[in-house]
Design an enzyme around this catalytic site. Structure first.
Site, PDB file in Angstrom:
ATOM      1  N   HIS A 192      57.173  36.509 -93.792  1.00  0.00           N
ATOM      2  CA  HIS A 192      56.338  35.487 -94.445  1.00  0.00           C
ATOM      3  C   HIS A 192      55.289  35.649 -95.411  1.00  0.00           C
ATOM      4  CE1 HIS A 192      58.748  32.149 -92.471  1.00  0.00           C
ATOM      5  NE2 HIS A 192      58.378  32.441 -91.374  1.00  0.00           N
ATOM      6  N   GLU A 198      61.922  29.751 -93.456  1.00  0.00           N
ATOM      7  CA  GLU A 198      62.398  30.212 -91.970  1.00  0.00           C
ATOM      8  C   GLU A 198      63.677  30.972 -92.217  1.00  0.00           C
ATOM      9  OE1 GLU A 198      60.437  30.676 -90.090  1.00  0.00           O
ATOM     10  OE2 GLU A 198      58.866  29.049 -90.179  1.00  0.00           O
ATOM     11  N   MET A 211      53.207  32.826 -85.527  1.00  0.00           N
ATOM     12  CA  MET A 211      52.785  32.055 -86.661  1.00  0.00           C
ATOM     13  C   MET A 211      52.199  32.797 -87.620  1.00  0.00           C
ATOM     14  SD  MET A 211      52.482  29.223 -88.158  1.00  0.00           S
ATOM     15  CE  MET A 211      52.142  29.105 -89.696  1.00  0.00           C
ATOM     16  N   GLU A 212      52.801  32.966 -88.885  1.00  0.00           N
ATOM     17  CA  GLU A 212      52.560  33.804 -89.920  1.00  0.00           C
ATOM     18  C   GLU A 212      51.308  33.621 -90.788  1.00  0.00           C
ATOM     19  OE1 GLU A 212      54.872  31.257 -89.832  1.00  0.00           O
ATOM     20  OE2 GLU A 212      55.309  30.506 -91.875  1.00  0.00           O
ATOM     21  N   ASN A 213      50.277  32.814 -90.120  1.00  0.00           N
ATOM     22  CA  ASN A 213      48.889  32.939 -91.047  1.00  0.00           C
ATOM     23  C   ASN A 213      48.756  33.759 -91.763  1.00  0.00           C
ATOM     24  OD1 ASN A 213      48.495  30.653 -89.062  1.00  0.00           O
ATOM     25  ND2 ASN A 213      48.013  32.177 -87.611  1.00  0.00           N
ATOM     26  N   GLU A 265      57.417  37.633 -89.053  1.00  0.00           N
ATOM     27  CA  GLU A 265      56.144  37.105 -89.630  1.00  0.00           C
ATOM     28  C   GLU A 265      55.666  37.988 -90.764  1.00  0.00           C
ATOM     29  OE1 GLU A 265      55.785  34.151 -88.604  1.00  0.00           O
ATOM     30  OE2 GLU A 265      56.979  34.489 -86.799  1.00  0.00           O
ATOM     31  N   GLY A 301      56.807  31.074 -81.197  1.00  0.00           N
ATOM     32  CA  GLY A 301      56.734  32.455 -80.558  1.00  0.00           C
ATOM     33  C   GLY A 301      55.795  33.353 -81.245  1.00  0.00           C
ATOM     34  N   GLU A 319      50.612  25.089 -88.442  1.00  0.00           N
ATOM     35  CA  GLU A 319      51.807  24.470 -89.030  1.00  0.00           C
ATOM     36  C   GLU A 319      52.602  23.644 -88.154  1.00  0.00           C
ATOM     37  OE1 GLU A 319      54.591  27.739 -89.738  1.00  0.00           O
ATOM     38  OE2 GLU A 319      55.815  26.198 -91.160  1.00  0.00           O
TER      39      GLU A 319
HETATM   40  N1  BES Z   1      56.354  29.320 -88.811  1.00  0.00           N
HETATM   41  C1  BES Z   1      56.989  29.629 -87.671  1.00  0.00           C
HETATM   42  C2  BES Z   1      55.990  29.367 -86.350  1.00  0.00           C
HETATM   43  C3  BES Z   1      56.166  27.933 -86.160  1.00  0.00           C
HETATM   44  C4  BES Z   1      57.209  27.283 -85.622  1.00  0.00           C
HETATM   45  C5  BES Z   1      55.346  26.907 -86.732  1.00  0.00           C
HETATM   46  C6  BES Z   1      57.360  25.938 -85.206  1.00  0.00           C
HETATM   47  C7  BES Z   1      55.705  25.546 -86.290  1.00  0.00           C
HETATM   48  C8  BES Z   1      56.605  24.942 -85.588  1.00  0.00           C
HETATM   49  C9  BES Z   1      57.268  31.288 -87.391  1.00  0.00           C
HETATM   50  O1  BES Z   1      57.298  31.971 -88.468  1.00  0.00           O
HETATM   51  C10 BES Z   1      58.337  31.468 -86.603  1.00  0.00           C
HETATM   52  O2  BES Z   1      59.460  31.181 -87.134  1.00  0.00           O
HETATM   53  N2  BES Z   1      58.316  31.782 -85.317  1.00  0.00           N
HETATM   54  C11 BES Z   1      59.418  31.878 -84.515  1.00  0.00           C
HETATM   55  C12 BES Z   1      60.015  33.328 -84.276  1.00  0.00           C
HETATM   56  C13 BES Z   1      60.618  33.951 -85.213  1.00  0.00           C
HETATM   57  C14 BES Z   1      60.983  35.364 -84.753  1.00  0.00           C
HETATM   58  C15 BES Z   1      61.937  33.521 -85.130  1.00  0.00           C
HETATM   59  C16 BES Z   1      59.151  31.264 -83.100  1.00  0.00           C
HETATM   60  O3  BES Z   1      58.089  30.877 -83.041  1.00  0.00           O
HETATM   61  O4  BES Z   1      60.101  31.105 -82.422  1.00  0.00           O
HETATM   62 ZN    ZN Z   2      59.176  31.958 -89.397  1.00  0.00          ZN
END
Ligand code: BES
Ligand code: ZN
Length: 870
Positions: free
Chosen positions: A311, A330, A273-275, A308, A271, A135
């Protein structure tokens, strides 16, 4: 947005994918990989050219097979800028189903995106594995594909890997055999995935241990960690199992995959990733060490795990149609992460943290000129990366929370179930969600919510009251756009929001608060059961995305209510947060705000203190360049905190609870860093005892103690702590130290920290935060960090371009300036060095600096005079 980016277009619809068979073989010596992909496609319209996404991939052969006839392309061309590959055939391809076969070679890169190498250590030996992060638009770095969320397909993954390594993908393994060309390698084949978007495909290869439990439905849930560290996965595993059950029950839709793996990855950009079925995490977002993890770390792990997992339904089962609707993914997952954490860990009282952190951050960002609407047109990958920001996450979650409180849990649950069922294995847009929630609740959801998603910003409601009849009171309300700066360019224009209002009074506190829908510029509402002079709290529990500006009398009544402890904690927080925002934007006076702080002397809530502390932090940055006023401000703040500091003491108490531990840490950090002598002495003593092994410092106190000791360092404290960092095996400990280092005050120490940031001892996903800690630590640090960023720009930009880390770097090293000259310097630099995926961040930083310039220009005299009188 540069002209070039606007031209970036979506793939043509003449050919679409149905199933991908992906075969990959990584090489850990050359950091490359060999790949083959057979794609079952459907030719929808006559064409002689197939265009797919591909980046940094060298195509080998390609052929197209339909009805036993093989077509070879006359030319395969790569369009680097567009991130596409075109296969042109001599004649038009037959309509209908066919198989497109491509062989290729790619790079196992070190940029934490696409298919990349992951460095880990086993018994002190450095080793490499491989991981994917697709992503938003990086599946195309791993194999040629239709890399758009709406072009869903099924995937069959086959991997060739060294025998001793563990290899995971979204699905379970269905076949394993020796790799024919090398008996030291094995070939692993995974079950076919459900129909899904490319950005959710995942592969993890390396050495891991795992622990396992089962969901209520008997699905195996595993947490994978570094070898020998699986005990650190217990907390996350426990939360994951509970949370999975909670969502299955909440959505009334079973989790559809045969397994759920959560893996801690050493080199990880985001942080987590929801694969689907294979969620990847930064180590600090998954691992908890009983003796060495702080309350804050536990809370973070719980929130990320729940985020995650949300998601898996919202995003994976039903996916946004295009990145314009990213906020759906998100914002919704951010809202659900709190709902689920509240269920799994009720004693965390986690919604108060939502308000203190997410809600506040969203209001702050959305008040500046360079905010953006929740739904924003995006084309180029850089523009897509840039919207993973507080508007999509925190504002998104805040308006969903507003909606949830307006339509109620029952309508919300039913609407969610209907939405997820109707669009399963497909894509949806914002309107589809509103429609489902509107039908389930019988409320005009679309009409109300559009005003929050289509345009940026939010209102401030002016409130005054009059009492005509005893027991009933008329509130006169006026809404206008709230702007962080008085001479904002976005203030004008008539904009009216539809605002669900929840108003609390002494007779009807939150649970019985009176509810209204305000959808005009001015409105009068009548409150029952209110006597003259009693307090009236707009936005009870901060459920609405707006600020309130009360008349003088109403504000005084509320301040009395704070002193007599009559308001709930979130209402106290909201009151002071609005007052601060009004002061910093020039609507009211900063000195009035400072004066009002004394009514919080007896405050005990962590959430409220957290908000006060953030405001104090912001004000101190404004004073960084005025040392005399700053020093008076610090003494004033210490006197404000003394009561709570005494009450909490240094040692944990049995009735502290989750928030108590965080409050103690926050209070000690603030007064210690602001120069409270006894606190500094105690911090030094405890630090000595901790480092010498005499008495271990509780994990909650380590970060404040490190910072206080570094800020007052006279000897080799920095070198010692860096040594301690390098030998620590818990990543949380390393991160804690890294993010404390910017507290040092001597110039040569600051330089040393920056040098350390760039050394091999700091992983590239962490370097930005070390540099950032220097930029946010002090006025000297800010100047040094900015100079450092400018002179190392090419290297830093190359390392982080196309990831969200570049915008973090820009923000943390620029937004704390306070003069027009500094704004000019930042602007000129980035005009000459445009940062990929952080252009809006630069404009936001400039907004921030200019806001500081205006604020100080406006209030400097009054603030300085007031402090002189203290
Ligand atoms: N889908 C995102 C990961 C992501 C973030 C992919 C930016 C590509 C670019 C994941 O679900 C996410 O939101 N992760 C957050 C943590 C969450 C608890 C807010 C993150 O990575 O900070
Ligand atoms: Zn997310």
């Amino acid at each position: 947005m540069s002209a070039g980016k606007k031209e970036f277009s979506r793939l043509p619809g003449c050919v679409s994918p149905i199933n991908y068979s992906v075969w990959l073989k990584p090489c850990f010596k050359t950091f490359t990989f060999a790949g083959k992909v057979d794609v079952c496609v459907k030719v929808n319209e006559p064409t002689d050219t197939i265009i797919v996404n591909s980046a940094e991939i060298k195509p080998g052969s390609a052929e197209f097979c339909a009805n036993d006839v093989t077509f070879s392309p006359a030319a395969i061309s790569v369009q680097e800028k567009e991130e596409t590959m075109a296969m042109k055939f001599d004649k038009p391809l037959p309509l209908g189903n066919a198989v497109l076969k491509i062989s290729f070679e790619g790079i196992l890169n070190d940029k934490m995106k696409g298919f990349y190498r992951n460095q880990y250590e086993v018994d002190g030996v450095k080793k490499f594995g491989a991981v994917t992060q697709f992503e938003a638009t990086d599946a195309r770095r791993c194999f040629p594909c239709w890399d758009e969320p709406a072009l869903k397909a099924t995937f069959d993954v086959t991997l060739a890997v060294p025998k001793e390594l563990c290899a995971l993908s979204n699905m379970n393994i269905i076949h394993e055999e020796e790799y024919k060309e090398d008996s030291n390698w094995k070939l692993i084949k995974y079950a076919t995935t459900p129909i899904m978007s490319t950005y959710l495909l995942a592969i993890v290869i390396g050495e891991f241990d795992y622990i396992e439990n089962h969901s209520n439905n008997g699905i195996p849930v595993r947490v994978y960690t570094a070898k020998g560290k699986s005990f650190r996965g217990e907390f996350a595993l426990d939360v994951a199992v509970k949370c999975l059950h909670y969502y299955e029950d909440y959505f009334k839709i079973p989790y559809p995959l045969p397994k759920m793996d959560l893996v801690a990855i050493a080199d990880f950009c985001a942080g987590a990733m929801e694969n689907w079925g294979l969620i990847t995490y930064r180590e600090t977002a998954l691992l908890i060490d009983a003796a060495n993890s702080s309350a804050h770390a536990r809370q973070w792990v719980a929130l990320v795990v729940c985020h995650e997992l949300a998601h898996q339904w919202f995003g994976n089962l039903v996916t946004m149609e295009w990145w314009t609707h990213l906020w759906l993914n998100e914002g919704f997952a951010t809202f659900m992460e709190y709902l689920a954490t509240d269920h799994c860990l009720p004693d965390y009282n986690i919604w108060t943290q939502f308000v203190a952190h997410d809600f506040k951050r969203a209001l702050d960002l959305d008040a500046i000129d360079n905010s953006h609407p929740i739904e924003v047109p995006v084309h180029h990958p850089d523009e897509i990366d840039e919207i993973f920001d507080a508007i999509s996450y925190q504002k998104g979650a805040s308006i969903i929370r507003m909606l949830y409180n307006w339509i109620g849990d029952e309508g919300f649950r039913k609407g969610m179930h209907d939405y997820l069922t109707k669009h399963s294995y497909q894509n949806a847009a914002t309107e589809d969600l509103w429609q489902a929630l509107g039908e389930a609740s019988g409320k005009p959801v679309n009409k109300v919510m559009e005003s929050w998603t289509k345009e940026m910003g939010f209102p401030v409601i002016g409130v005054s009251s009059s009492c005509q009849t005893e027991g009933a009171l008329t509130l006169k309300l006026t809404q206008r756009k709230f702007c962080a700066r008085q001479n904002s360019t976005t203030a004008s224009g008539k904009k009216v929001w539809s605002i669900p209002l929840i108003v609390a009074t002494p007779k009807s506190p939150h649970s019985e608060a009176q509810r209204f829908l305000m959808d005009k510029e001015t409105e009068e509402i009548v409150l029952d059961g209110v006597s003259k002079g009693s307090w009236i709290k707009m936005n009870s529990q901060c459920c609405g995305f707006y600020r309130a500006q009360y008349s003088k009398e109403m504000l005084e009544a509320l301040q009395r209510a704070v002193e007599t402890n009559s308001l709930m904690d979130l209402d106290r927080l909201n009151l002071v947060n609005d007052l601060f925002a009004l002061a910093s934007s020039g609507v009211s006076s900063t000195v009035d705000f400072l004066r009002s702080l004394t009514s919080f002397k007896n405050e005990t809530s962590y959430a409220v203190w957290n908000d006060l502390d953030c405001n104090i932090g912001e004000l101190s940055i404004l004073l960084w360049d005025s040392p005399e006023v700053l020093s008076k401000f610090k003494s004033y703040v210490i006197s404000l905190y003394e009561g709570i500091a005494k009450k909490l003491g240094w040692d944990a108490k049995p009735d502290d609870g989750h928030a108590g531990a965080m409050l103690r840490s926050m209070v000690i950090r603030r007064i210690g860093k602001f120069g409270h002598k006894d606190t500094i002495a105690e911090a030094k003593k405890r630090y000595q005892d901790h480092m010498s092994g005499k008495a271990s410092l509780s994990a909650d106190l380590r970060s404040p103690v490190y910072q206080i000791v570094l800020a007052n360092a006279e000897g080799d404290e920095l070198d010692d702590l860096i040594k301690f960092h390098n030998s620590a095996d818990l990543h949380e400990e390393k991160e804690r130290i890294e993010r404390s280092l910017g507290s040092v005050s001597r110039t040569d120490d600051l330089d040393k920290v920056l040098k350390f940031a760039m050394s091999d001892n700091v992983r590239s996903n962490d370097k930005v935060f070390v540099i950032g800690s220097v930029g946010c630590g002090s006025a000297v640090g800010r100047d040094i960090a900015w100079r450092f960023v400018k002179s190392n720009w090419d290297e830093l930009h190359d390392m982080y371009k196309g990831t969200f880390l570049i915008s973090r770097l820009v923000r943390m090293t620029t937004e704390n300036f306070t003069t027009a000259e500094q704004a000019e310097d930042v602007e000129v630099f980035f005009n000459e060095h445009p940062p990929a995926a952080a252009e809006r961040t630069v404009r936001q930083s400039l907004d921030s600096i200019r806001k500081n310039v205006e604020w100080w220009g406006r209030d400097r005299k009054e603030i300085s005079e007031w402090f002189c009188k203290q």
